[in-house]
Scaffold this motif. Sequence first.
Motif, PDB file in Angstrom:
ATOM      1  N   THR A  91      73.465 -42.353 -14.724  1.00 64.00           N
ATOM      2  CA  THR A  91      72.513 -43.334 -15.258  1.00 64.00           C
ATOM      3  C   THR A  91      72.959 -44.776 -15.008  1.00 64.00           C
ATOM      4  OG1 THR A  91      73.564 -43.267 -17.436  1.00 64.00           O
ATOM      5  CG2 THR A  91      71.712 -41.746 -17.054  1.00 64.00           C
ATOM      6  N   TRP A  92      74.110 -44.949 -14.352  1.00 64.12           N
ATOM      7  CA  TRP A  92      74.599 -46.286 -14.020  1.00 64.12           C
ATOM      8  C   TRP A  92      73.920 -46.762 -12.744  1.00 64.12           C
ATOM      9  CZ3 TRP A  92      80.431 -47.387 -15.067  1.00 64.12           C
ATOM     10  CH2 TRP A  92      80.789 -46.907 -16.329  1.00 64.12           C
ATOM     11  N   ASP A  93      74.148 -48.018 -12.373  1.00 61.86           N
ATOM     12  CA  ASP A  93      73.604 -48.574 -11.140  1.00 61.86           C
ATOM     13  C   ASP A  93      74.585 -48.336 -10.002  1.00 61.86           C
ATOM     14  OD1 ASP A  93      71.327 -49.657 -12.415  1.00 61.86           O
ATOM     15  OD2 ASP A  93      72.519 -51.372 -13.081  1.00 61.86           O
ATOM     16  N   ARG A  94      74.123 -47.670  -8.942  1.00 60.44           N
ATOM     17  CA  ARG A  94      74.979 -47.501  -7.776  1.00 60.44           C
ATOM     18  C   ARG A  94      74.815 -48.726  -6.889  1.00 60.44           C
ATOM     19  NH1 ARG A  94      74.674 -42.802  -3.570  1.00 60.44           N
ATOM     20  NH2 ARG A  94      75.646 -43.928  -1.897  1.00 60.44           N
ATOM     21  N   THR A  95      75.944 -49.325  -6.541  1.00 64.19           N
ATOM     22  CA  THR A  95      75.960 -50.564  -5.784  1.00 64.19           C
ATOM     23  C   THR A  95      75.662 -50.305  -4.311  1.00 64.19           C
ATOM     24  OG1 THR A  95      77.612 -51.442  -7.295  1.00 64.19           O
ATOM     25  CG2 THR A  95      77.422 -52.519  -5.156  1.00 64.19           C
ATOM     26  N   SER A  96      74.791 -51.125  -3.760  1.00 66.93           N
ATOM     27  CA  SER A  96      74.588 -51.129  -2.306  1.00 66.93           C
ATOM     28  C   SER A  96      74.792 -52.576  -1.861  1.00 66.93           C
ATOM     29  CB  SER A  96      73.202 -50.618  -1.927  1.00 66.93           C
ATOM     30  OG  SER A  96      72.216 -51.453  -2.460  1.00 66.93           O
TER      31      SER A  96
ATOM     32  N   TRP B 270      79.781 -47.681  -8.783  1.00 68.00           N
ATOM     33  CA  TRP B 270      78.754 -47.750  -9.824  1.00 68.00           C
ATOM     34  C   TRP B 270      79.130 -48.820 -10.826  1.00 68.00           C
ATOM     35  CZ3 TRP B 270      80.637 -43.065  -8.027  1.00 68.00           C
ATOM     36  CH2 TRP B 270      79.705 -42.165  -7.490  1.00 68.00           C
ATOM     37  N   THR B 271      78.112 -49.490 -11.384  1.00 72.76           N
ATOM     38  CA  THR B 271      78.348 -50.494 -12.416  1.00 72.76           C
ATOM     39  C   THR B 271      77.473 -50.200 -13.627  1.00 72.76           C
ATOM     40  OG1 THR B 271      76.638 -52.000 -11.605  1.00 72.76           O
ATOM     41  CG2 THR B 271      78.872 -52.289 -10.720  1.00 72.76           C
ATOM     42  N   GLN B 272      77.946 -50.726 -14.751  1.00 69.72           N
ATOM     43  CA  GLN B 272      77.196 -50.628 -15.995  1.00 69.72           C
ATOM     44  C   GLN B 272      77.209 -52.002 -16.650  1.00 69.72           C
ATOM     45  OE1 GLN B 272      77.125 -47.349 -19.239  1.00 69.72           O
ATOM     46  NE2 GLN B 272      78.962 -48.538 -19.611  1.00 69.72           N
TER      47      GLN B 272
ATOM     48  N   GLU C 295      76.121 -56.189 -17.305  1.00 69.57           N
ATOM     49  CA  GLU C 295      76.346 -57.456 -16.606  1.00 69.57           C
ATOM     50  C   GLU C 295      77.805 -57.634 -16.186  1.00 69.57           C
ATOM     51  OE1 GLU C 295      75.690 -60.831 -14.648  1.00 69.57           O
ATOM     52  OE2 GLU C 295      74.153 -59.486 -15.444  1.00 69.57           O
TER      53      GLU C 295
ATOM     54  N   ARG D   7      78.410 -55.619 -12.991  1.00 72.54           N
ATOM     55  CA  ARG D   7      77.748 -56.252 -11.839  1.00 72.54           C
ATOM     56  C   ARG D   7      78.498 -57.499 -11.391  1.00 72.54           C
ATOM     57  NH1 ARG D   7      73.422 -54.328 -14.559  1.00 72.54           N
ATOM     58  NH2 ARG D   7      73.015 -56.216 -15.745  1.00 72.54           N
TER      59      ARG D   7
END
Length: 123
Positions: free
Chosen positions: A42-47, A102-104, A106, A109
Amino acid sequence: MRYLVHTDGSVGVDDGSGAFLEIAPSIPALIESHALTDMVSTWDRTSVEVDSFVLAQQLEGLTNVPEASGRTIRWRVSANVVVQEFQQWSSQAPRHWRAFVWTQGEAGRRQVEEATVRTAAQP
């Protein structure tokens, strides 16, 4: 892909070439790796526009997860960033290292953005 278990207990795949490509040092390590993948689902995968493996090397403050890591895969985690570094599942030699980040939130990021700037500045 076929999953295989070597006589030394390591887990691998076969990409059709007949070669054993190790992906985890053991079945328990593979299970731990999958658990970490579930955790970050459910985290943001960095591209990013930089090499993800080089970017992963720039990330500081992460703790190694030896239970999910081995010769061909490494997991590192913090509260806001998770990195999976792994050798490609290909019989083409050498097997190049790649990374997923992956980030969670602010803080995560921002940490990855700062590391991206440092990575892009490298020659």
